[in-house]
Design a protein around this motif. Structure first.
Motif, PDB file in Angstrom:
ATOM      1  N   SER A  43      11.943  -3.845   6.028  1.00 16.78           N
ATOM      2  CA  SER A  43      13.227  -3.230   5.659  1.00 16.78           C
ATOM      3  C   SER A  43      13.366  -2.969   4.163  1.00 16.78           C
ATOM      4  O   SER A  43      14.189  -2.148   3.754  1.00 16.78           O
ATOM      5  N   THR A  44      12.568  -3.644   3.328  1.00 14.37           N
ATOM      6  CA  THR A  44      12.644  -3.392   1.882  1.00 14.37           C
ATOM      7  C   THR A  44      11.875  -2.137   1.470  1.00 14.37           C
ATOM      8  O   THR A  44      12.092  -1.610   0.378  1.00 14.37           O
ATOM      9  N   LEU A  45      10.990  -1.666   2.333  1.00 17.84           N
ATOM     10  CA  LEU A  45      10.123  -0.545   1.954  1.00 17.84           C
ATOM     11  C   LEU A  45      10.875   0.766   1.738  1.00 17.84           C
ATOM     12  O   LEU A  45      10.647   1.437   0.719  1.00 17.84           O
ATOM     13  N   PRO A  46      11.759   1.193   2.640  1.00 21.30           N
ATOM     14  CA  PRO A  46      12.438   2.484   2.415  1.00 21.30           C
ATOM     15  C   PRO A  46      13.191   2.558   1.090  1.00 21.30           C
ATOM     16  O   PRO A  46      13.184   3.604   0.423  1.00 21.30           O
ATOM     17  N   GLU A  47      13.831   1.464   0.687  1.00 21.67           N
ATOM     18  CA  GLU A  47      14.569   1.464  -0.574  1.00 21.67           C
ATOM     19  C   GLU A  47      13.619   1.576  -1.765  1.00 21.67           C
ATOM     20  O   GLU A  47      13.914   2.283  -2.743  1.00 21.67           O
ATOM     21  N   ARG A  48      12.487   0.908  -1.693  1.00 24.54           N
ATOM     22  CA  ARG A  48      11.505   0.998  -2.773  1.00 24.54           C
ATOM     23  C   ARG A  48      10.980   2.425  -2.902  1.00 24.54           C
ATOM     24  O   ARG A  48      10.798   2.945  -4.012  1.00 24.54           O
ATOM     25  N   LYS A  79      12.565   5.110  -1.922  1.00 23.34           N
ATOM     26  CA  LYS A  79      13.678   5.972  -2.339  1.00 23.34           C
ATOM     27  C   LYS A  79      13.793   6.023  -3.852  1.00 23.34           C
ATOM     28  O   LYS A  79      14.115   7.071  -4.435  1.00 23.34           O
ATOM     29  N   ARG A  80      13.529   4.895  -4.510  1.00 25.10           N
ATOM     30  CA  ARG A  80      13.581   4.867  -5.973  1.00 25.10           C
ATOM     31  C   ARG A  80      12.503   5.752  -6.592  1.00 25.10           C
ATOM     32  O   ARG A  80      12.638   6.187  -7.744  1.00 25.10           O
ATOM     33  N   GLU A  81      11.437   6.006  -5.841  1.00 26.40           N
ATOM     34  CA  GLU A  81      10.370   6.891  -6.314  1.00 26.40           C
ATOM     35  C   GLU A  81      10.578   8.332  -5.843  1.00 26.40           C
ATOM     36  O   GLU A  81       9.729   9.194  -6.075  1.00 26.40           O
ATOM     37  N   GLY A  82      11.692   8.570  -5.145  1.00 26.34           N
ATOM     38  CA  GLY A  82      11.980   9.917  -4.663  1.00 26.34           C
ATOM     39  C   GLY A  82      11.250  10.286  -3.388  1.00 26.34           C
ATOM     40  O   GLY A  82      11.113  11.473  -3.073  1.00 26.34           O
ATOM     41  N   ASP A 110       0.826  -1.210   0.000  1.00 27.06           N
ATOM     42  CA  ASP A 110       0.000   0.000   0.000  1.00 27.06           C
ATOM     43  C   ASP A 110       0.860   1.260   0.000  1.00 27.06           C
ATOM     44  O   ASP A 110       0.573   2.227  -0.719  1.00 27.06           O
ATOM     45  N   ALA A 111       1.916   1.265   0.804  1.00 28.94           N
ATOM     46  CA  ALA A 111       2.802   2.433   0.848  1.00 28.94           C
ATOM     47  C   ALA A 111       3.524   2.618  -0.482  1.00 28.94           C
ATOM     48  O   ALA A 111       3.714   3.750  -0.950  1.00 28.94           O
ATOM     49  N   SER A 112       3.914   1.521  -1.107  1.00 34.16           N
ATOM     50  CA  SER A 112       4.593   1.602  -2.403  1.00 34.16           C
ATOM     51  C   SER A 112       3.668   2.180  -3.471  1.00 34.16           C
ATOM     52  O   SER A 112       4.094   2.984  -4.313  1.00 34.16           O
ATOM     53  N   LEU A 113       2.403   1.784  -3.440  1.00 33.53           N
ATOM     54  CA  LEU A 113       1.439   2.319  -4.407  1.00 33.53           C
ATOM     55  C   LEU A 113       1.209   3.812  -4.182  1.00 33.53           C
ATOM     56  O   LEU A 113       1.087   4.580  -5.144  1.00 33.53           O
ATOM     57  N   CYS A 114       1.152   4.216  -2.922  1.00 31.16           N
ATOM     58  CA  CYS A 114       0.991   5.645  -2.624  1.00 31.16           C
ATOM     59  C   CYS A 114       2.155   6.448  -3.195  1.00 31.16           C
ATOM     60  O   CYS A 114       1.968   7.547  -3.733  1.00 31.16           O
ATOM     61  N   ALA A 115       3.354   5.899  -3.084  1.00 28.95           N
ATOM     62  CA  ALA A 115       4.531   6.586  -3.614  1.00 28.95           C
ATOM     63  C   ALA A 115       4.520   6.591  -5.141  1.00 28.95           C
ATOM     64  O   ALA A 115       4.826   7.608  -5.772  1.00 28.95           O
ATOM     65  N   TYR A 116       4.158   5.461  -5.733  1.00 30.57           N
ATOM     66  CA  TYR A 116       4.172   5.337  -7.191  1.00 30.57           C
ATOM     67  C   TYR A 116       3.191   6.313  -7.841  1.00 30.57           C
ATOM     68  O   TYR A 116       3.494   6.940  -8.864  1.00 30.57           O
ATOM     69  N   TYR A 117       2.013   6.452  -7.238  1.00 28.77           N
ATOM     70  CA  TYR A 117       0.998   7.345  -7.804  1.00 28.77           C
ATOM     71  C   TYR A 117       1.081   8.765  -7.247  1.00 28.77           C
ATOM     72  O   TYR A 117       0.168   9.564  -7.436  1.00 28.77           O
ATOM     73  N   ARG A 118       2.179   9.065  -6.553  1.00 24.79           N
ATOM     74  CA  ARG A 118       2.459  10.415  -6.058  1.00 24.79           C
ATOM     75  C   ARG A 118       1.371  10.944  -5.128  1.00 24.79           C
ATOM     76  O   ARG A 118       1.064  12.134  -5.127  1.00 24.79           O
ATOM     77  N   ARG A 119       0.819  10.066  -4.323  1.00 20.61           N
ATOM     78  CA  ARG A 119      -0.174  10.502  -3.342  1.00 20.61           C
ATOM     79  C   ARG A 119       0.495  11.071  -2.096  1.00 20.61           C
ATOM     80  O   ARG A 119      -0.146  11.770  -1.305  1.00 20.61           O
ATOM     81  N   ILE A 120       1.784  10.762  -1.900  1.00 22.33           N
ATOM     82  CA  ILE A 120       2.513  11.264  -0.735  1.00 22.33           C
ATOM     83  C   ILE A 120       3.857  11.832  -1.175  1.00 22.33           C
ATOM     84  O   ILE A 120       4.414  11.429  -2.197  1.00 22.33           O
ATOM     85  N   ASP A 121       4.364  12.771  -0.383  1.00 21.31           N
ATOM     86  CA  ASP A 121       5.692  13.347  -0.616  1.00 21.31           C
ATOM     87  C   ASP A 121       6.720  12.795   0.358  1.00 21.31           C
ATOM     88  O   ASP A 121       7.924  12.935   0.137  1.00 21.31           O
ATOM     89  N   ALA A 122       6.256  12.213   1.455  1.00 18.90           N
ATOM     90  CA  ALA A 122       7.147  11.624   2.455  1.00 18.90           C
ATOM     91  C   ALA A 122       6.371  10.569   3.226  1.00 18.90           C
ATOM     92  O   ALA A 122       5.140  10.655   3.356  1.00 18.90           O
ATOM     93  N   LEU A 123       7.092   9.574   3.726  1.00 15.43           N
ATOM     94  CA  LEU A 123       6.472   8.501   4.496  1.00 15.43           C
ATOM     95  C   LEU A 123       6.997   8.526   5.925  1.00 15.43           C
ATOM     96  O   LEU A 123       8.201   8.642   6.153  1.00 15.43           O
ATOM     97  N   VAL A 124       6.081   8.418   6.885  1.00 14.14           N
ATOM     98  CA  VAL A 124       6.442   8.218   8.285  1.00 14.14           C
ATOM     99  C   VAL A 124       5.985   6.814   8.660  1.00 14.14           C
ATOM    100  O   VAL A 124       4.794   6.504   8.584  1.00 14.14           O
ATOM    101  N   LEU A 125       6.925   5.983   9.039  1.00 18.27           N
ATOM    102  CA  LEU A 125       6.637   4.589   9.375  1.00 18.27           C
ATOM    103  C   LEU A 125       6.923   4.356  10.851  1.00 18.27           C
ATOM    104  O   LEU A 125       8.047   4.557  11.310  1.00 18.27           O
ATOM    105  N   LEU A 126       5.903   3.943  11.593  1.00 15.97           N
ATOM    106  CA  LEU A 126       6.109   3.556  12.988  1.00 15.97           C
ATOM    107  C   LEU A 126       6.184   2.037  13.033  1.00 15.97           C
ATOM    108  O   LEU A 126       5.189   1.344  12.860  1.00 15.97           O
TER     109      LEU A 126
END
Length: 252
Positions: free
Chosen positions: A142-147, A149-152, A119-135
């Protein structure tokens, strides 16, 4: 962030498995004896994300998601009518969190809800978010931040490290080192929590109120009733300062 934003859109993704452990620690083993307040936590995230990713005059929008380690009640064999989980989910809804339930297969393993990654990756891919806060503290993410990062999309990780005694056994809870290394930003939330103890009339709180911890064996209502019953059992005439009212005295 490198580019100036007209609106800072932040995705706040909360790992329910980690939160369950954190709440258990602060409620049962920490001196606070309290749970995290979702609304207050979201407010803290808003302020911190604004300082980290925003700029003066830039409004901020937070999209908040909570990922249950459990399945929905409707998917279980038995569904309690008025359970603590119902009240818990109402608190999430009032704080503006969208709740995502775990699948039945993953819930059997009792771990984090990995749908968060997709879900977070899709939000990044479709530019729904500019930054992610993960608790979270879990290495499965651990794979999520790198994914991202590739989307900026930068990742701010809110982790927790604590230890306590369970009986005679020491328990250590640590943020996964790989997850921490992969995330662009990290906040040690156990240090933040110490800055905001649950207090009445405080400008900011991270924990639920009222804060009035009682010993496990205390029962104020029972003590009150026992006091009343003792006073009823005691004859008024036996009291040293007892005086009859004029009406009673007239009866002899």
């Amino acid at each position: 962030m490198s580019r100036k934003l007209s609106v800072l859109r932040v995705g706040f993704f909360l790992d329910g498995y980690t939160l369950k452990k954190v709440n258990e620690y602060y409620l049962r083993h920490h001196r606070y004896h309290s749970r995290l307040d979702f609304k207050a936590l979201k407010g803290w995230v808003r302020d911190y994300a604004m300082r980290l990713f925003g700029h003066d005059g830039c409004p901020i929008e937070i999209e908040s998601h909570y990922y249950h380690p459990y399945v929905r009640f409707e998917d279980r064999a038995e569904s309690p009518v008025d359970s603590g989980m119902d009240r818990f989910e109402k608190q999430l809804a009032l704080a503006g969190f969208e709740v995502h339930y775990n699948s039945a297969e993953n819930a059997k393993r009792m771990g984090p809800n990995l749908q968060l990654i997709e879900d977070a990756s899709l939000c990044a891919y479709y530019r729904r978010i500019d930054a992610l806060v993960l608790l979270s503290t879990q290495g499965q993410y651990s794979t999520l931040p790198e994914r991202l990062k590739r989307e900026g999309i930068p990742t701010l990780l809110l982790g927790w490290n604590f230890e306590y005694l369970k009986g005679d056994t020491p328990v250590y809870w640590k943020t996964d080192s790989c997850l921490r290394e992969q995330s662009g930003y990290y906040v040690a939330m156990e240090e933040v929590a110490e800055m905001y103890p649950p207090k009445r009339f405080a400008e900011k709180n991270l924990f639920m109120l009222p804060y009035n911890p009682q010993p496990a064996n205390s029962n104020i209502w029972r003590a009150y009733l026992q006091k009343i019953m003792a006073s009823l059992d005691e004859s008024p005439a036996c009291k040293p300062d007892y005086k009859k009212s004029p009406a009673v005295a007239g009866l002899g």
